[in-house]
Design a protein around this motif. Structure first.
Motif, short mmCIF file in Angstrom:
data_model
loop_
_atom_site.label_atom_id
_atom_site.label_comp_id
_atom_site.label_asym_id
_atom_site.label_seq_id
_atom_site.Cartn_x
_atom_site.Cartn_y
_atom_site.Cartn_z
N LYS A 170 70.12 -15.73 62.18
CA LYS A 170 70.01 -15.30 60.66
C LYS A 170 70.68 -15.52 59.81
O LYS A 170 71.57 -16.02 59.93
CB LYS A 170 70.82 -13.68 61.77
CG LYS A 170 70.01 -12.81 62.99
CD LYS A 170 68.64 -12.47 62.09
CE LYS A 170 68.33 -11.20 63.15
NZ LYS A 170 69.08 -10.10 63.54
N ALA A 173 64.79 -15.70 51.69
CA ALA A 173 65.39 -14.72 51.15
C ALA A 173 64.56 -12.70 51.65
O ALA A 173 65.16 -11.92 51.74
CB ALA A 173 64.65 -14.35 49.42
N ARG A 174 63.12 -13.12 51.92
CA ARG A 174 62.61 -11.83 53.05
C ARG A 174 63.17 -11.95 53.69
O ARG A 174 63.33 -10.83 54.66
CB ARG A 174 60.38 -12.15 53.00
CG ARG A 174 60.48 -12.48 51.78
CD ARG A 174 58.86 -13.33 51.92
NE ARG A 174 58.37 -12.88 51.20
CZ ARG A 174 56.73 -14.07 50.59
NH1 ARG A 174 56.42 -14.18 51.81
NH2 ARG A 174 56.44 -13.50 48.39
N SER A 175 63.39 -13.10 54.75
CA SER A 175 64.13 -12.84 56.10
C SER A 175 65.43 -12.20 55.97
O SER A 175 65.56 -11.18 57.00
CB SER A 175 63.90 -14.46 56.85
OG SER A 175 62.74 -14.74 56.77
N ALA A 176 66.21 -12.20 54.99
CA ALA A 176 67.56 -11.88 55.03
C ALA A 176 67.50 -10.48 55.06
O ALA A 176 68.57 -9.54 55.51
CB ALA A 176 68.01 -12.64 54.14
N ALA A 177 66.59 -10.11 53.63
CA ALA A 177 66.21 -8.60 53.47
C ALA A 177 65.33 -7.56 54.69
O ALA A 177 66.27 -6.88 54.81
CB ALA A 177 65.46 -8.88 52.37
N ALA A 178 65.02 -8.44 55.10
CA ALA A 178 64.29 -7.32 56.53
C ALA A 178 65.05 -8.02 57.82
O ALA A 178 64.86 -7.23 59.33
CB ALA A 178 63.27 -8.57 56.20
N ASN A 179 66.32 -8.76 57.97
CA ASN A 179 67.20 -8.84 58.74
C ASN A 179 65.89 -9.56 59.89
O ASN A 179 66.73 -9.48 60.91
CB ASN A 179 68.29 -7.62 59.40
CG ASN A 179 68.76 -7.69 60.53
OD1 ASN A 179 69.78 -9.05 59.92
ND2 ASN A 179 69.26 -6.56 60.63
#
Length: 368
Positions: A177, A122-128
């Motif tokens: 991604k 979730a963190r990675s998705a939010a930060a792209n």
């Protein structure tokens, strides 16, 4: 239904018996050894107190003992747990049942790892940002990828170019991604293609910084438009305008090149802020400089028009014999004198390099 939605539904089904209780609230990071207010799904940490092939006991502090069975340790439900950890090691686990018949708190290391992984996803998705995982199998419609939880990479999102041998990727660590992440349904769709493309763009931008006007390269024709051809040079796409494809007059780029052709090009100009590169395929000197007014030579008739005949006097030179210069007498139609493909003797009357025009004469060549 979109391509991602269609392919995501083709992921392998979960093995039977692998279901575990879900937390009552989204988990946070790994908890401290404190175990006050434990509820199902709470992530705690403890030290390995005892270990056996079928289960491991954790000291959770405060006099509480937790237990993790083979089923809830990892992906292999038959793993020998004596080989999976050492005494005193700190292990994160999620609460499944407050107490078993021995008064121990039943835990799942596998579930805790998955919950922590979902937080990271979730963190990675939010930060792209990209997530790192390992390709585990070729499945229907793409690849299965372990990023702490199982993700699915559709075939169309594996690479920028089609991959013929997907099996060769199994076991490889990759970066992807996040395209779609749904913890409730357990669906995770990933794109390795997005990472590869970003890396290519970064490399192309760095390569462009080294390019200068006058540099020559070997490139590949990747696209053709009415106004010219686009050539890829190490990821940098440059334009060869129709007027720069050859010294001769070109009506359409497909007369000279085709998609997939390897060509030699030279940088004509470059606009780095706009990421634009203008190329030319005119690598040899202008052949018109070799023509001398008054010179005599042979040529081949290429086409006829009402006003005269066009004659090729070199690979990239085509001149016009006006109908008034075809014979000493009056000519009404060019075909009275010449036909396409016929070789003729001509004299150079004028050369206009700016307009790319050459005037020729048959009658004066014959007269000497």
């Amino acid at each position: 239904m979109s391509e991602v939605e269609a392919t995501a539904e083709e992921q392998e089904p979960e093995p039977e018996g692998a279901e575990e209780p879900k937390p009552e609230a989204p988990p946070g990071e790994a908890a401290s050894p404190t175990v006050d207010g434990l509820t199902g799904g709470t992530i705690v940490s403890g030290t390995v107190k005892t270990k056996a092939a079928h289960e491991i006991e954790l000291d959770l502090g405060g006099g509480r003992i937790g237990v993790i069975s083979q089923r809830y340790w990892g992906d292999d439900p038959a793993a020998d747990l004596t080989q999976q950890c050492v005494l005193g090691e700190v292990v994160n686990a999620a609460v499944l049942v407050r107490e078993d018949h021995k008064g121990r708190i039943v835990l799942s290391r596998l579930w805790a790892m998955q919950q922590i992984a979902w937080v990271d996803i979730a963190r990675s998705a939010a930060a792209n940002e990209a997530v790192t995982g390992t390709i585990t199998a070729v499945v229907k419609g793409g690849l299965s990828c372990d990023v702490g939880v199982r993700g699915f990479i559709p075939s169309s999102l594996i690479d920028v170019e089609p991959v013929e041998n997907l099996q060769a990727l199994v076991g490889r660590e990759v970066q992807c991604k996040v395209v779609e992440a749904d913890q409730v349904s357990g669906r995770l769709v990933l794109s390795r293609k997005a990472v590869v493309r970003a890396e290519q763009r970064k490399a192309a931008k760095a390569f462009m910084e080294t390019m200068s006007a006058g540099d020559e390269y070997t490139g590949k024709v990747v696209d053709i438009q009415d106004f010219g051809a686009f050539v890829d040079i190490n990821g940098v796409r440059g334009l060869v305008h129709t007027t720069e494809l050859a010294w001769k007059r070109v009506q359409h780029p497909n007369e000279v090149v085709s998609v997939g052709d390897e060509v030699q090009v030279k940088v004509k100009s470059i606009q780095k802020p706009k990421q634009r590169v203008n190329l030319t395929m005119k690598l040899t000197p202008d052949p018109l400089t070799e023509l001398e007014v008054g010179g005599l030579m042979t040529g081949r008739v290429t086409r006829l028009a009402d006003f005269g005949a066009f004659v090729a006097v070199g690979d990239d030179i085509e001149g016009l014999v006006h109908i008034t210069e075809m014979a000493e007498y009056r000519v009404y139609h060019p075909e009275e004198i010449v036909l396409p493909g016929e070789e003729v003797w001509v004299k150079v009357l004028a050369v206009d390099r700016k307009r790319r025009r050459v005037d020729l004469s048959i009658s004066q060549a014959i007269a000497g």
